[in-house]
Scaffold this motif. Structure first.
Motif, PDB file in Angstrom:
ATOM      1  N   ASP A   1      12.333 152.322 103.347  1.00 59.82           N
ATOM      2  CA  ASP A   1      12.539 152.369 101.804  1.00 59.82           C
ATOM      3  C   ASP A   1      14.033 152.531 101.786  1.00 59.82           C
ATOM      4  O   ASP A   1      14.756 152.191 102.930  1.00 59.82           O
ATOM      5  CB  ASP A   1      12.074 153.620 101.073  1.00 59.82           C
ATOM      6  N   THR A   2      14.600 152.551 100.442  1.00 57.46           N
ATOM      7  CA  THR A   2      16.187 152.072 100.538  1.00 57.46           C
ATOM      8  C   THR A   2      16.810 153.306  99.798  1.00 57.46           C
ATOM      9  O   THR A   2      16.183 154.456  99.459  1.00 57.46           O
ATOM     10  CB  THR A   2      16.294 150.985  99.293  1.00 57.46           C
TER      11      THR A   2
ATOM     12  N   ALA B   1      20.546 146.495 100.599  1.00 61.46           N
ATOM     13  CA  ALA B   1      19.164 146.121 100.038  1.00 61.46           C
ATOM     14  C   ALA B   1      19.209 145.715  98.605  1.00 61.46           C
ATOM     15  O   ALA B   1      18.394 145.701  97.900  1.00 61.46           O
ATOM     16  CB  ALA B   1      18.420 147.489 100.018  1.00 61.46           C
ATOM     17  N   GLU B   2      20.247 145.013  97.890  1.00 59.54           N
ATOM     18  CA  GLU B   2      20.427 144.294  97.056  1.00 59.54           C
ATOM     19  C   GLU B   2      21.367 143.158  97.159  1.00 59.54           C
ATOM     20  O   GLU B   2      22.251 143.453  97.912  1.00 59.54           O
ATOM     21  CB  GLU B   2      20.862 145.459  95.888  1.00 59.54           C
TER      22      GLU B   2
ATOM     23  N   ASN C   1      21.345 140.400  99.953  1.00 61.22           N
ATOM     24  CA  ASN C   1      20.392 141.288 100.352  1.00 61.22           C
ATOM     25  C   ASN C   1      20.282 141.148 101.920  1.00 61.22           C
ATOM     26  O   ASN C   1      20.126 139.893 102.229  1.00 61.22           O
ATOM     27  CB  ASN C   1      19.084 141.092  99.632  1.00 61.22           C
ATOM     28  N   GLY C   2      20.484 142.134 102.651  1.00 60.12           N
ATOM     29  CA  GLY C   2      20.477 141.842 104.044  1.00 60.12           C
ATOM     30  C   GLY C   2      21.760 141.740 104.745  1.00 60.12           C
ATOM     31  O   GLY C   2      21.820 141.828 106.212  1.00 60.12           O
TER      32      GLY C   2
ATOM     33  N   LYS D   1      22.886 150.001  96.962  1.00 64.44           N
ATOM     34  CA  LYS D   1      21.639 150.264  97.436  1.00 64.44           C
ATOM     35  C   LYS D   1      21.489 149.691  98.886  1.00 64.44           C
ATOM     36  O   LYS D   1      21.750 148.440  99.106  1.00 64.44           O
ATOM     37  CB  LYS D   1      20.352 149.775  96.833  1.00 64.44           C
TER      38      LYS D   1
ATOM     39  N   TYR E   1      19.538 149.978 103.060  1.00 63.23           N
ATOM     40  CA  TYR E   1      18.136 150.369 103.559  1.00 63.23           C
ATOM     41  C   TYR E   1      18.264 151.830 104.389  1.00 63.23           C
ATOM     42  O   TYR E   1      19.258 152.128 104.907  1.00 63.23           O
ATOM     43  CB  TYR E   1      17.555 149.341 104.767  1.00 63.23           C
TER      44      TYR E   1
ATOM     45  N   GLY F   1      17.242 147.358 108.417  1.00 57.08           N
ATOM     46  CA  GLY F   1      17.488 146.213 107.547  1.00 57.08           C
ATOM     47  C   GLY F   1      18.345 145.098 108.062  1.00 57.08           C
ATOM     48  O   GLY F   1      18.399 143.913 107.698  1.00 57.08           O
TER      49      GLY F   1
END
Lengths: 419, 419
Positions: A21-22, A36-37, A149-150, A170, A172, A318
């Motif tokens: 989760d983040t 994560a965004e 993201n990533g 946000k 990971y 992530g």
């Protein structure tokens, strides 16, 4: 579930990585994390045409014949807005980052000018329209996705995040990792020295390998060779995202680890990998935990972490870049091995200054490759990878080297010449 | 004090590095630090001859003819002491790390045997005396220096420290670093967006570059273009070991930084380096502080940190490996530059899988090399270094690349074949 190759075992491990989760972190605490965004620009950058140099904003058509004298009508600092329009024969003194005034279509840097008086400057060379002007939105356009993201948060990314005023973001979550050592023969770091015992080095080496990835693992301690005690430790370990167990996963008679793991519901995926060091490597999962049974030998344990645990932990965080950087280097000596297993040989690297070829390193073994010789792991810059199909390499042959933690920096700048 | 080359400027900076004092840290908090003492072994390792394998300890002369059946007289686990002497025709079952019993001179691994009954085992191949035995003291001798002063504490070193039961150790202190940005045009991270201002990204990018070295810097904030305010900030900065000032060190008219530094007793060593980006780079010292005046352009500031601040900080922390790892890569496109300055070009790397040559990377520019294009720094794997004597490089030519923080890991294992 026979003996797997290193690549097949890596594939198996990575297929079982659970998506984490983040969480939200502040910019100051974000280095090394993974976004994560997606992040969008909140402004045009530059917000208007700005000067790329300290110099003079002018009309390029005035420079048809140089040198030419121009009248300075204004000083524009970064942070100022220009008040006057540059007409023919005029210019404005301008600082790097300051807005280009109306009328001007080029900037000439101060080094190409000479002051004639407080109000007159001689321009010595001609330039084209647009010279040393950074255009509105050249770096980023308002609303544009600047980071996907990533994306791994490097210092350059932190600069971009600050540019779009992203004070928190946000990312990971990092996995929670537990480390357990097993064996009656082990002596804890805080226990008195007993010459008949073996100091527990694996827990600490594994701890440091995880720390190097930005993870602060929990050391569960040493489980003695007693099924009840081991089960108790493993139960605690299964509360974590990842459980690393070192020692005890060999084919040996006194191995309680396998039955204990299976009794506690761990689904075992493999027990052997065709590699040296590190042959007895086990991997299993529950619904929420990845369990690695690492060899008891200190070097084997570290090499297995590098090949399997490291990419798994990085994927959980992530990252898309999961593996150690590899380079190629020429061997200074021959290497003989038994074929059948991928071999990881601890090597030191030296820059090959005499070479004009694009690969500028030579590699030499750290000496004994005994899997107990942890000192050689401490000395190594990298792991030379010999494919399982090979029976060895000749001196001068080129080989793949995985760069270890200590090899991120080098002792010489590596910049050619004296410049 | 003319314009220095990159190498001469590096030499000047490194000559002014002050030796830092030391502190004691716990093993758990030692990763990445540098030992400020030598570490000696506190035991022989192994403490006696031990088995390197799970298998059987036996007399090698019994294997003159194989297969041969031997009688198992004892089970020896790691942590046990053997109770029986192995005679002709006998063997003891032995675990990895367990002491080799008297009488035995070799170990044969379990894979090369076959159980005939509970008490008899068939040995299928012959081995020489000493096979799969790790000798007493083979890894380290009691009293021997195992780690020298100046050793960087990597995971392997932490394993060695745990092996000699070193729960805390003396390391070099980290420098205290302050970061100051200057300029009326700058907008702080916590200030509302003003399209006419430039977000202060440099403080955060520099912060992250220091964090990547294990340093937690202090952000002093933004000094406006006012001599009094700047002097106040600089006075605070001079309480630190290192003060990084970004912006304001150009030749421009509105530059208060130079007179302020000189008025506060900073001995300036240079103001210009023949590099691109990063030309206006200043360096000075007081008795206790190193002061770097970094360019205001985000990319220039980061590139100057890489070349000058990074090696200085690493030397302060006791490291001998001061510089970024460099590799060579072939260019996918030509690069044209004005000669006279060492040029640092942001590049992405790709593995050149088709090559059989020892350098397996190709490099491509990230695109615009404008020093305001921070996004390109976020995308870059490395900095391609073009010597100041060069006017460019052709496509396919080999070039030196400094690997940046994001390039420590890669997306593929880089292990040849399927093994």
């Amino acid at each position: 579930m026979g003996n797997l190759s290193v690549r097949d075992a890596q594939t198996c491990v990575l297929e079982h990585v659970l998506i984490r989760d983040t969480e939200v972190v502040k910019l100051e605490a974000s280095l090394g994390r993974v976004l994560a965004e997606e992040i969008r620009a909140n402004r045009d950058q530059p917000p208007y045409d700005v000067s790329a140099m300290d110099g003079f904003a002018l009309r390029s058509t005035d420079l048809a014949m140089t040198p030419v004298a121009l009248t300075i009508i204004e000083d524009i600092k970064a942070g100022d807005m220009p008040g006057k329009t540059v007409q023919a024969g005029q210019c404005s003194r301008i600082m790097t980052g300051a807005p280009v005034p109306a009328g001007a279509d080029a900037v000439i840097r101060v080094e190409d000018t000479r002051m004639l008086s407080d109000e007159n400057v001689e321009i010595r060379i001609g330039v084209d329209a647009g010279n040393d002007i950074r255009l509105l939105g050249e770096n980023m356009r308002n609303g544009q996705v600047v980071l996907s993201n990533g994306t791994e948060i490097t210092p350059g990314v932190i600069g971009v995040l600050a540019t779009v005023k992203c004070a928190q973001m946000k990312v990971y979550r990092r996995p929670r990792v537990a480390i357990l050592s097993t064996g009656n023969e082990l002596e804890g770091l805080d226990e008195p020295v007993d010459p008949d015992k073996i100091p527990n080095s694996n827990s600490y080496a594994l701890m440091a390998q995880a720390q190097a990835l930005g993870i602060e693992p929990v050391l569960l301690g040493i489980a003695r060779d007693d099924p009840e005690e081991l089960a108790q430790f493993v139960r605690r370990g299964l509360l974590f995202d990842v459980l690393l167990i070192s020692g005890g996963s060999s084919v040996g008679l006194h191995d309680h680890v396998r039955p204990t793991l299976e009794a506690l519901g761990v689904d075992m995926h493999f027990w052997r990998v065709e590699m040296r060091p590190g042959h007895p490597l086990a991997f299993g999962t529950t619904a929420s935990t990845m369990v690695f049974g690492l060899p008891g030998n200190p070097v084997s344990s570290m090499v297995c972490f590098e090949q399997f645990v490291l990419p798994a932990l990085r994927r959980m965080m992530g990252h898309s870049h999961l593996f150690r950087r590899t380079i190629k280097a020429r061997l200074t000596h021959p290497v003989k091995i038994r074929p059948g297993r991928t071999e990881f040989i601890r090597v030191v690297l030296e820059r090959n200054e005499s070479s004009r070829l694009p690969g500028s390193y030579v590699a030499s073994s750290t000496g004994t490759q005994s899997s107990g010789a942890l000192l050689s792991m401490a000395l190594a810059d990298g792991l030379l990878v010999v494919p399982s199909t090979s029976s060895g390499l000749a001196a001068g042959e080129s080989a793949v080297i995985q760069l270890l933690d200590g090899a991120v920096f080098q002792d010489e700048p590596g910049i050619e010449g004296g410049t």
